[in-house]
Design an enzyme around this catalytic site. Structure first.
Site: not given
Ligand SMILES: *Cc1c(COP(=O)(O)O)cnc(C)c1O
Length: 462
Positions: A112
């Site tokens: 993120k």
């Molecule tokens: C947010 C997240 C995901 C999922 O990502 P999306 O974009 O919502 O599909 C997977 N793994 C981790 C560690 C995350 O923080």
């Protein structure tokens, strides 16, 4: 470059306004009116460039005239300066033609950061020019909140409030939200669960007097700028493995469909991607939809991969928009069905379109732990549970085309699950090893809209 809503009736916006607006006024999500493409020569020319240079070339056509070239280059440089690895998104090899793309070297150790760090700088630059300030309020089950706080801490044009469920996030996640010392950061531990936090956030957006009064802005994963930032590492990793001269495939641990949708955009831009594989945990709404053609919400069952414990996968709407021939009416109809009946049926033509674009697989809790154990034994790599789900789902798709599995978080964010699976401690990287020694600053709040709004108003008036 213009942005249109997936439901067809909200105003058409520039990149800047789409970014600052977040959710469209008709309830839809913003997407570019047309997808810019890169030629084989353009892609070949990315070889050997830095992550920042690749980011500039891939994202530039989407920005329109929101920023000049030098402003945009400066924004990108600032966004990725705090990463703990020079490559930003390094690849490691797991086996024959199987690679892991490590997306966890940012300040909060999850992918993120790639989007959130960029969006922090984009907001700051756009707001400084407009002479405006905004109030960002977000709800989190852990990763998004810490990434948002890291991205917006210390920026003058923004106050950032994060609601997290009191006592229900991991200690690392909580400390990442409560230890920043900047006065524009407000970590709020709310009594209730994540759904309560999200419900109060929605209430704030629906209270127009409050919303306009504090200039509320949203940075959740439906913000187009976040998807765009994630397109970059599909290009950087594919080019490192020989694109555009050979194809690559990707397996993506998925919750809200944001990360894998970025892969789809990369493909539409001309990156030669063979397969895009959706990897889900036991909360497998996307895998079920691909298999049965019916999108049906069921309760969320908590798992050891909590960032994928989702039952409404918001960004899926963007994929539906395309496989329905960009018919906003049809998408609105599906979303109404979802709201009224808790499910919708994807048309025959559209499901066929989705199956041509995406493969999918689901991994149980036991298989997740077994994969962490097995990967450690065979390669020495300690995977977080989300990344392990990707590595497992990738297996039947391994072959002569290189497969890149996205590692979405650092194992140190989920030390208990990792230790139980493979017996290894997962220490924090040295640059944040003092996280447990830092002072915490957090306000405990009730699950009460009026009290929350009063608190936000008081804090931003200071
Ligand atoms: C947010 C997240 C995901 C999922 O990502 P999306 O974009 O919502 O599909 C997977 N793994 C981790 C560690 C995350 O923080």
């Amino acid at each position: 470059m213009k942005y249109i809503s997936t439901r067809g009736t909200a105003p058409v916006l520039t990149f800047e306004d789409a970014m600052l607006t977040g959710l469209a006024r008709d309830g839809g999500l913003y997407v570019p009116e047309t997808i810019p493409t890169m030629s084989k020569g353009d892609i070949a020319a990315l070889a050997g460039l830095s992550y920042e240079e690749i980011a500039f070339r891939v994202m530039r056509p989407f920005i329109g005239d929101t920023f000049t070239d030098s402003e945009f280059a400066d924004i990108i440089a600032k966004a990725y300066a705090g990463f703990g690895h020079d490559a930003r998104a390094p690849l490691v090899q797991l086996g024959q033609n199987h690679f892991l793309l490590e997306l966890f070297h940012g300040p909060t150790l999850a992918f993120k950061d790639f989007a959130m760090q960029l969006i922090g700088q984009l907001f700051q630059a756009a707001l400084a020019r407009r002479g405006e300030k905004v109030t960002i309020v977000g709800a989190t089950s852990g990763d998004t909140g810490s990434a948002a706080i890291e991205a917006f801490r210390g920026l003058d044009a923004v106050d950032v409030f994060i609601l997290f469920p009191h006592g229900r996030v991991s200690e690392v996640q909580r400390r990442q939200m409560t230890t920043p010392t900047e006065s524009n950061v407000h970590a709020l531990a709310m009594h209730g669960d994540f759904d309560d936090c999200q419900a109060r956030l929605k209430d704030m957006f629906n209270d127009f007097e409050f919303r306009d009064g504090v200039r509320l802005a949203g940075v959740n994963s439906i913000n187009w700028a976040r998807v765009l930032a994630q397109v970059v590492y599909y290009f950087s990793s594919a080019v490192a493995l020989g694109a555009p001269h050979r194809e690559v495939s990707f397996t993506v641990p998925t919750g809200n469909f944001g990360d894998i949708f970025a892969g789809y955009i990369a493909k539409r831009m001309g990156l030669p991607i063979d397969k895009l594989v959706i990897a889900t945990n036991q909360n497998d709404i996307l895998h079920r939809t691909m298999t049965t053609g019916t999108y049906e919400t069921m309760g969320v069952t908590p798992s050891i991969s909590p960032s994928m414990d989702i039952q409404v996968s918001s960004n899926f709407e963007r994929a539906l928009f395309d496989v329905y021939g960009r018919d906003g009416n049809a998408v609105s109809q599906l979303m109404d069905d979802l709201k009224n009946k808790g499910s919708f049926d994807v048309s025959q033509g559209a499901i066929q379109g989705l199956r041509e674009l995406f493969h999918s697989g689901r991994v149980s809790e036991d298989e997740t732990s077994a994969t962490i154990k097995d990967m450690f034994a065979r390669t020495g790599e300690v995977l977080c549970p989300h990344s392990a789900i990707g590595a497992k789902v990738a297996v039947p798709h391994l072959g002569t085309t290189p497969m890149i599995t996205l590692a979405t978080a650092h194992p140190a964010k989920f030390p208990a699950a990792v230790k139980a699976a493979c017996g290894q401690d997962a220490p924090l990287p040295p640059r944040m090893a003092n996280l447990f020694a830092r002072d915490e600053r957090v306000t405990e709040v009730e699950n009460d809209l009026t009290a929350l709004e009063t608190l936000v108003r008081e804090r931003i008036a200071r």
